[in-house]
Design an enzyme around this catalytic site. Structure first.
Site, PDB file in Angstrom:
ATOM      1  N   ASP A 211       0.841  -1.196   0.000  1.00 29.90           N
ATOM      2  CA  ASP A 211       0.000   0.000   0.000  1.00 29.90           C
ATOM      3  C   ASP A 211       0.877   1.246   0.000  1.00 29.90           C
ATOM      4  OD1 ASP A 211      -2.408   1.774   0.717  1.00 29.90           O
ATOM      5  OD2 ASP A 211      -3.274  -0.226   0.859  1.00 29.90           O
ATOM      6  N   HIS A 248      -3.919   5.968   3.363  1.00 33.09           N
ATOM      7  CA  HIS A 248      -4.561   4.723   2.941  1.00 33.09           C
ATOM      8  C   HIS A 248      -3.921   3.491   3.577  1.00 33.09           C
ATOM      9  CE1 HIS A 248      -5.930   1.639  -0.003  1.00 33.09           C
ATOM     10  NE2 HIS A 248      -6.974   2.445  -0.156  1.00 33.09           N
ATOM     11  N   SER A 451     -11.364  -1.230  -0.415  1.00 35.58           N
ATOM     12  CA  SER A 451     -10.037  -1.200   0.213  1.00 35.58           C
ATOM     13  C   SER A 451     -10.134  -1.517   1.689  1.00 35.58           C
ATOM     14  CB  SER A 451      -9.391   0.175   0.035  1.00 35.58           C
ATOM     15  OG  SER A 451      -8.862   0.331  -1.244  1.00 35.58           O
TER      16      SER A 451
END
Length: 694
Positions: A211, A248, A451
């Site tokens: 990520d 994220h 996600s």
């Protein structure tokens, strides 16, 4: 235009401005902070799709100066070097395990160079270094200061409806993104507490988070990250997520396996599992509306980084890989342009990781359609769609339909509370004037998207591994049935899922197996660990007897061994040999599956049946060494057996059974299902009167 972010100070100012535009305080500041830019999720509105398309149109589709090349197996080094010289490419590195070359080419020449490589007969494939984009969704304001700890008496775990949903009140957001309070539906969750009663996992089980990076120094992640490696060093100077201000990776990692039950912040599905910060995506600053100077920060994930990180995780003992990325070009209606692209190099890396025993999990996408998204759509990957707090499919979630079920599982992915880079909370606490102590408080945020659904499954996979295969490394791990452990873990996640929702939604209309149920995955009864639960595969050894029958007091045979007494007859055949119903062995009329010689005449039950004799009558027995079956051992029997051992003739099944006599152990023939010189020697001894059996 877009640019890479490397200056922390400039980004802090931009991020602060963005957050202030999207969120305004509405009540007294909380004593715990939960705020950050959302980075995964999608609005179903045309406006959001148009914005998404505008963003994708401004981000380069692939790296302008790199291609990925794989040569056919066996190509000589001299030939690969010649191909690079002819194409004008320079190898930057070769990704171990899959033999993909990351090649530097002159800027703007990617398509030309790919054509040159593809023209070479030694090249298996050549393709661009595609960029995947993690888009900041247009869902309105971020949660304001009033959305966090100001709600009297509420613990953060109550906000994590996806883990334990009793219908409690929790935070959601209206169409403008303002925080509101809503109630869920009881049991619209993954049954996490029930699963944690079975196991909380083990630090030896590692989840690779591919990520934007993880804030591994935060109080919620400190000690959880076993290593930090960047695969995007050309784009980002940093390993940690906060330096890129995307948020994220930290959020995804928190869902998978943050510190849990420590009195701080959120709970992670994988509890005690460890994390690997394999930075695969970098921050990309985009001027969305140049006349107005409105900037957004994206996460961009190069294909080359994805491939390298997957291969690295496969070679370095990771049990689970989570990939919450994947994107496609959209048209003006928000639909993908052309057929979905399945990058060759990434597919090879995924197949390699699966062969090395890794469980792979990926987000299915946020496009509210059934179009395949990669890497999730690879066969070896568990593709995960998202559900909401009442167990409906999330409005944005990609899904699949019966007959083309490429989405394996669903998991909670709306208004998901998890960890956020501490720098965000520290920065906002300073400018908004509320207390925040990073040494004692977790920095949290709510985000939505597949996600967020994917790491629920990754964390669950780590717990299933810890329970079923404790202490076993993935590369060499197989179950008692010889099935690779990653296959068993995946099957338990899938077969343990809920088929229907809390209000009777049909999950199988959106996915192949349903919504993740952690307790279900951990509590499956799979006696032989072949990946098929006993409820589906109730005869693990395929001997004709159900496992429950074999383990009953009346029989007691081994449900994992089709021939418990090794007499050449399956347990099921012996139990039902002569007369039903099942009897108590060995008082009944059937042959005894726990005794190789039920009538105690010195001949195995299997041999007696093959040679036409009664295995229940001690006076009806064959003769050892009697090849031709005439009742005596003579020179003719020796001749026939000699020819059979030499391969000049083939004996019938009954003939072979009477002369399959060696080895003789402690005076007892022990047939080994093959004819050897040892059998010939024993028969010759019987003929000469030097031996007698029985």
């Amino acid at each position: 235009m877009g640019k890479f972010i490397k200056n922390r100070r400039i980004v802090a100012v931009l991020l602060g401005a963005l957050v202030l535009l999207q969120a305004a305080p509405q009540a007294a500041p909380p004593d715990r902070r939960a705020a950050a830019v959302q980075t995964s999720g999608s609005s179903a509105s045309n406006q959001a799709q148009t914005r998404k398309q505008r963003i994708l149109d401004q981000v380069p589709r692939f790296a302008p100066d790199r291609v990925l090349v794989r040569f056919r197996p066996g190509t000589a080094a001299s030939e690969t070097g010649k191909a690079h010289r002819q194409a004008g490419g320079q190898t930057l590195k070769e990704i171990p395990g899959i033999g993909v070359h990351v090649v530097k080419v002159p800027g703007g020449s990617v398509q030309q160079k790919i054509a040159s490589y593809r023209a070479n007969p030694n090249v298996e494939y050549a393709e661009p270094d595609f960029y995947r984009v993690l888009i900041i969704p247009d869902e309105g304001n971020d949660p304001g200061p009033s959305a966090g700890g100001v709600i009297t008496g509420r613990e953060y775990f109550e906000e994590q409806w996806g883990l334990n949903n009793t219908g409690q009140q929790h935070t959601s957001f209206d169409f403008l993104g303002n925080p509101i309070q809503v109630n869920g539906i009881a049991d619209a969750d993954i049954n996490a507490p029930e699963g944690w009663d079975i196991t909380t996992g083990d630090p030896s089980v590692k989840i690779a988070i591919l990520d934007t990076g993880i804030d591994c120094d935060s109080i919620e992640h400190a000690g959880k990250c076993v290593e930090e490696i960047s695969f995007v060093g050309d784009y980002s100077d940093y390993l940690d997520d906060p330096e890129d201000y995307v948020g994220h990776g930290t959020h995804v990692a928190g869902i998978a396996a943050v510190h849990t039950s420590n009195g701080i912040g959120a709970a992670g599905v994988g509890w005690n599992s460890s994390l690997g910060n394999l930075k695969t995506c970098f921050a990309y600053q985009l001027d969305l509306l140049p006349p107005l100077g409105i900037y957004v920060t994206l996460g961009v994930c190069p294909l080359s980084a994805s491939v390298a990180a997957i291969a690295y995780a496969a070679d370095n003992g990771y049990h689970v890989i989570n990939m919450s990325y994947g994107s496609d070009k959209l048209d003006e209606n928000g639909d993908p342009i052309g057929p979905p692209e399945q990058p060759n190099a990434e597919t090879a890396a995924i197949s390699y990781a699966w062969s090395r025993g890794v469980v792979l999990v990926a987000a299915a996408g946020n496009d509210n359609n059934t179009t395949r998204l990669y890497p999730a759509a690879n066969d070896e990957v568990i593709a995960v769609g998202a559900t909401d707090h009442i167990d409906d499919r999330a409005s944005f979630s990609t899904f699949s339909v019966p007959g083309d079920h490429w989405v394996s599982l669903l998991a909670p992915g709306v208004d998901t509370l998890s960890t956020n880079p501490v720098v965000d909370c520290t920065f906002l606490a300073e400018i908004l004037g509320f207390p925040f102590d990073p040494q004692t408080e977790g920095c949290l945020s709510w985000k939505s998207g597949t996600s967020m659904a994917s790491p629920h499954v990754a964390g669950a996979a780590a717990l299933v591994w810890a329970r079923r295969f404790p202490g076993q490394a993935p590369q060499a791990c197989t179950s008692p049935s010889g099935v690779p452990c990653n296959d068993v873990v995946r099957s338990h996640l899938e077969y343990g899922a809920d088929n229907s929702g809390a209000i009777a939604q049909n999950f199988l209309s959106w996915s192949e197996y349903g919504r993740l149920n952690l307790y279900g995955a951990l509590s499956i009864v799979d006696t032989d660990l072949d990946g098929l639960p006993n409820s589906i595969d109730d005869d693990d050894d395929n001997d004709g007897l159900a496992d429950s029958v074999e383990t009953s007091p009346g029989i007691g045979t081994d449900p994992l061994d089709a021939d418990s007494d090794d007499d050449g007859l399956s347990d099921g055949f012996e139990v039902n040999y002569d007369s039903p119903p099942l009897d108590a062995y060995s008082a009944g009329l059937d042959t005894d599956p726990l005794d190789p010689d039920t009538d105690a005449d010195g001949f195995p039950d299997g041999m007696e049946i093959v040679t036409g004799h009664d295995p229940l009558l001690g006076t009806d027995s064959p003769v050892w060494g009697d090849t031709d079956g005439n009742g005596v051992v003579n020179a003719g029997d020796v001749v026939l057996l000699t020819q059979a051992v030499l391969g000049s003739i083939t004996l019938a099944a009954d003939q072979k059974a009477r002369v399959d006599i060696a080895p003789v152990i402690a005076g007892t023939p022990t047939p080994d299902s093959q004819l050897t010189p040892g059998d010939l020697l024993v028969v010759q001894q019987i003929l000469l009167g030097l031996a007698s059996y029985p």
